[in-house]
Scaffold this motif. Structure first.
Motif: not given
Length: 164
Positions: A64-87
C-alpha cells in the motif's frame, strides 16, 4: 524457554489469541480462552514478564505504501571461524533492509531476507556488502515474484499443545 515457568493449555491459548490479534481486549481474550478477566490479565502479565511475549506491533501492508521487492539471498562466508560468523552477523544487523537472517545447514551459511524498493536498491546493498569487510565468498539471490500468502502467526497449539 524461561526456566521455572510451566505453560499449560490456557497459556498456549492466550499466546495463540494474542498473536492473531494483539489489540484484543482483556475481556474478549478472557472469553476466548475460557477464563474470567482478572485471572486472564494475571496470566498475560506473567507471560510478558517471563519473556514469552516480546511485544505488540501492527502488521503493515507495505504494498500500500509503494513498490517494493523481496529477495531471499543465500550467503556463503569465505572463512568459517567463530569470529567470522560474529563479524558477519554484527555487520548485517545494521542493514535495515535485511529483515531476517538465518544461519542454516547445507550448501551455504546464511539465508537472508531483504525488502527493498527494487532491483537496483537491492544490488547497491549487495555491492556495499561485497566491498565491505563482511567475509562473503559468494551469494545467490532469489527475487520473489509473488507471495500467495505470508503467515504472521505460529501454530502454537499444534507445535506445543501435546507437551503441556
Amino acid at each position: 524457554m524461561t526456566l521455572g515457568l510451566k505453560l499449560d493449555r490456557i497459556d498456549l491459548k492466550i499466546l495463540a489469541q494474542l498473536q492473531q490479534s494483539g489489540r484484543i481486549t482483556n475481556v474478549e481474550l478472557a472469553d476466548a480462552v475460557g477464563l474470567s478477566p482478572s485471572p486472564c490479565l494475571t496470566r498475560v502479565k506473567r507471560l510478558e514478564k517471563s519473556g514469552f511475549i516480546d511485544g505488540y506491533s501492527a502488521q503493515i501492508n507495505l504494498n500500500k505504501l509503494g513498490e517494493m521487492l523481496t529477495v531471499f539471498t543465500e550467503v556463503t562466508l569465505t572463512e568459517h571461524r567463530s569470529g567470522d560468523f560474529s563479524r558477519f552477523e554484527s555487520k548485517i544487523r545494521k542493514i535495515d533492509e535485511i529483515v531476517e537472517c538465518h544461519l542454516v545447514s547445507g550448501g551455504y551459511d546464511y539465508l537472508l531476507k531483504f525488502v527493498t524498493r527494487g532491483v537496483s536498491h537491492y544490488q547497491s546493498i549487495i555491492e556495499g556488502m561485497l566491498e565491505g569487510d563482511y567475509g562473503i565468498e559468494k551469494y545467490f539471490s532469489y527475487v520473489v515474484i509473488k507471495s500467495p500468502f505470508i503467515k504472521h502467526h505460529y501454530p502454537i497449539q499444534k507445535l506445543f499443545g501435546d507437551q503441556h
